[in-house]
Design a protein around this motif. Structure first.
Motif, PDB file in Angstrom:
ATOM      1  N   GLU A  48       0.855  -1.174   0.000  1.00 55.48           N
ATOM      2  CA  GLU A  48       0.000   0.000   0.000  1.00 55.48           C
ATOM      3  C   GLU A  48       0.896   1.231   0.000  1.00 55.48           C
ATOM      4  N   ALA A  49       0.289   2.380  -0.253  1.00 57.40           N
ATOM      5  CA  ALA A  49       1.089   3.600  -0.355  1.00 57.40           C
ATOM      6  C   ALA A  49       0.333   4.794   0.228  1.00 57.40           C
ATOM      7  N   SER A  50       1.103   5.767   0.681  1.00 57.35           N
ATOM      8  CA  SER A  50       0.547   7.019   1.175  1.00 57.35           C
ATOM      9  C   SER A  50       1.421   8.170   0.698  1.00 57.35           C
ATOM     10  N   LEU A  51       0.795   9.302   0.515  1.00 63.61           N
ATOM     11  CA  LEU A  51       1.497  10.533   0.173  1.00 63.61           C
ATOM     12  C   LEU A  51       1.650  11.332   1.457  1.00 63.61           C
ATOM     13  N   ASN A  52       2.857  11.741   1.771  1.00 70.92           N
ATOM     14  CA  ASN A  52       3.130  12.558   2.943  1.00 70.92           C
ATOM     15  C   ASN A  52       3.642  13.903   2.464  1.00 70.92           C
ATOM     16  N   ILE A  53       3.016  14.978   2.940  1.00 70.27           N
ATOM     17  CA  ILE A  53       3.383  16.300   2.453  1.00 70.27           C
ATOM     18  C   ILE A  53       3.250  17.339   3.567  1.00 70.27           C
ATOM     19  N   TYR A  54       4.237  18.234   3.632  1.00 69.58           N
ATOM     20  CA  TYR A  54       4.180  19.388   4.520  1.00 69.58           C
ATOM     21  C   TYR A  54       3.714  20.576   3.701  1.00 69.58           C
ATOM     22  N   ASN A  55       2.451  21.001   3.902  1.00 74.39           N
ATOM     23  CA  ASN A  55       1.933  22.143   3.172  1.00 74.39           C
ATOM     24  C   ASN A  55       0.627  22.568   3.833  1.00 74.39           C
ATOM     25  N   SER A  56       0.598  23.771   4.378  1.00 68.99           N
ATOM     26  CA  SER A  56      -0.583  24.214   5.121  1.00 68.99           C
ATOM     27  C   SER A  56      -1.806  24.389   4.228  1.00 68.99           C
ATOM     28  N   ASP A  57      -1.634  24.787   2.969  1.00 70.16           N
ATOM     29  CA  ASP A  57      -2.780  24.915   2.062  1.00 70.16           C
ATOM     30  C   ASP A  57      -3.403  23.549   1.781  1.00 70.16           C
ATOM     31  N   PHE A  58      -2.553  22.549   1.500  1.00 72.55           N
ATOM     32  CA  PHE A  58      -3.047  21.196   1.260  1.00 72.55           C
ATOM     33  C   PHE A  58      -3.691  20.642   2.528  1.00 72.55           C
ATOM     34  N   ALA A  59      -3.085  20.930   3.686  1.00 75.32           N
ATOM     35  CA  ALA A  59      -3.648  20.465   4.959  1.00 75.32           C
ATOM     36  C   ALA A  59      -5.047  21.046   5.162  1.00 75.32           C
ATOM     37  N   ALA A  60      -5.244  22.305   4.840  1.00 74.80           N
ATOM     38  CA  ALA A  60      -6.560  22.938   4.980  1.00 74.80           C
ATOM     39  C   ALA A  60      -7.572  22.275   4.054  1.00 74.80           C
ATOM     40  N   GLN A  61      -7.155  21.944   2.851  1.00 76.51           N
ATOM     41  CA  GLN A  61      -8.049  21.259   1.909  1.00 76.51           C
ATOM     42  C   GLN A  61      -8.445  19.882   2.440  1.00 76.51           C
ATOM     43  N   MET A  62      -7.479  19.154   2.977  1.00 73.66           N
ATOM     44  CA  MET A  62      -7.765  17.817   3.503  1.00 73.66           C
ATOM     45  C   MET A  62      -8.637  17.887   4.756  1.00 73.66           C
ATOM     46  N   GLU A  63      -8.445  18.914   5.592  1.00 73.33           N
ATOM     47  CA  GLU A  63      -9.311  19.091   6.753  1.00 73.33           C
ATOM     48  C   GLU A  63     -10.748  19.356   6.304  1.00 73.33           C
ATOM     49  N   ALA A  64     -10.919  20.131   5.236  1.00 73.23           N
ATOM     50  CA  ALA A  64     -12.255  20.413   4.697  1.00 73.23           C
ATOM     51  C   ALA A  64     -12.902  19.136   4.161  1.00 73.23           C
ATOM     52  N   VAL A  65     -12.123  18.291   3.474  1.00 74.20           N
ATOM     53  CA  VAL A  65     -12.634  17.007   2.975  1.00 74.20           C
ATOM     54  C   VAL A  65     -13.072  16.138   4.151  1.00 74.20           C
ATOM     55  N   PHE A  66     -12.250  16.089   5.186  1.00 75.94           N
ATOM     56  CA  PHE A  66     -12.578  15.291   6.366  1.00 75.94           C
ATOM     57  C   PHE A  66     -13.875  15.780   6.998  1.00 75.94           C
ATOM     58  N   GLU A  67     -14.008  17.086   7.203  1.00 73.91           N
ATOM     59  CA  GLU A  67     -15.212  17.650   7.824  1.00 73.91           C
ATOM     60  C   GLU A  67     -16.452  17.368   6.978  1.00 73.91           C
ATOM     61  N   LYS A  68     -16.328  17.440   5.655  1.00 73.37           N
ATOM     62  CA  LYS A  68     -17.445  17.135   4.762  1.00 73.37           C
ATOM     63  C   LYS A  68     -17.840  15.664   4.899  1.00 73.37           C
ATOM     64  N   ASN A  69     -16.853  14.768   4.903  1.00 73.01           N
ATOM     65  CA  ASN A  69     -17.137  13.336   5.055  1.00 73.01           C
ATOM     66  C   ASN A  69     -17.737  13.020   6.422  1.00 73.01           C
ATOM     67  N   LEU A  70     -17.319  13.758   7.442  1.00 71.85           N
ATOM     68  CA  LEU A  70     -17.826  13.524   8.793  1.00 71.85           C
ATOM     69  C   LEU A  70     -19.328  13.795   8.880  1.00 71.85           C
ATOM     70  N   LEU A  71     -19.827  14.707   8.039  1.00 73.20           N
ATOM     71  CA  LEU A  71     -21.263  14.989   8.006  1.00 73.20           C
ATOM     72  C   LEU A  71     -22.064  13.779   7.536  1.00 73.20           C
ATOM     73  N   GLU A  72     -21.421  12.877   6.802  1.00 74.81           N
ATOM     74  CA  GLU A  72     -22.085  11.670   6.288  1.00 74.81           C
ATOM     75  C   GLU A  72     -21.703  10.422   7.082  1.00 74.81           C
ATOM     76  N   ALA A  73     -21.201  10.641   8.281  1.00 74.42           N
ATOM     77  CA  ALA A  73     -20.772   9.522   9.124  1.00 74.42           C
ATOM     78  C   ALA A  73     -21.654   9.441  10.366  1.00 74.42           C
ATOM     79  N   GLU A  74     -21.815   8.233  10.842  1.00 71.77           N
ATOM     80  CA  GLU A  74     -22.630   7.977  12.028  1.00 71.77           C
ATOM     81  C   GLU A  74     -21.718   7.722  13.224  1.00 71.77           C
ATOM     82  N   PRO A  75     -21.937   8.421  14.340  1.00 73.97           N
ATOM     83  CA  PRO A  75     -21.111   8.149  15.525  1.00 73.97           C
ATOM     84  C   PRO A  75     -21.269   6.694  15.981  1.00 73.97           C
ATOM     85  N   TYR A  76     -20.167   6.107  16.406  1.00 72.74           N
ATOM     86  CA  TYR A  76     -20.166   4.731  16.912  1.00 72.74           C
ATOM     87  C   TYR A  76     -19.941   4.823  18.416  1.00 72.74           C
TER      88      TYR A  76
END
Length: 102
Positions: A48-76
């Motif tokens: 398997e593979a992962s991309l690791n990157i230091y970049n605050s703009d990319f981090a903000a984009q990924m945080e936004a993706v996470f928050e959007k996905n969290l809206l479609e998730a059910e707490p366990y």
């Protein structure tokens, strides 16, 4: 998972589909995104593979993706964990000791 829930960790189950991607954002600066699990076996042995990157703009984009996905998730909840079927509990007891070898 029960110990994490007991200690206050939040776990959410994404509802639209199974989501295999792992996303880690640290201090809104470092991002790791890919299919690699965050354990030594996955890092050393699994194909398997992962991309690791230091970049605050990319981090903000990924945080936004996470928050959007969290809206479609059910707490366990811890209550849900404790009330899972006996078959699952039994399977965990048998599989846990050999899980690292699978």
């Amino acid at each position: 998972m029960g110990a994490l829930l007991h200690e206050g960790a939040e776990i959410h189950v994404y509802q639209p589909t199974m989501l295999h991607t792992k996303l880690l954002v640290i201090n809104s600066e470092f991002v790791s995104v890919g299919s690699t699990n965050f354990d030594m076996r996955s890092i050393r042995l699994n194909d398997e593979a992962s991309l690791n990157i230091y970049n605050s703009d990319f981090a903000a984009q990924m945080e936004a993706v996470f928050e959007k996905n969290l809206l479609e998730a059910e707490p366990y909840s811890l209550a849900r964990w404790k009330s899972r079927p006996l078959k699952e509990k039994f399977s965990e007891k048998i599989m846990m000791p050999i899980k690292s070898q699978l």
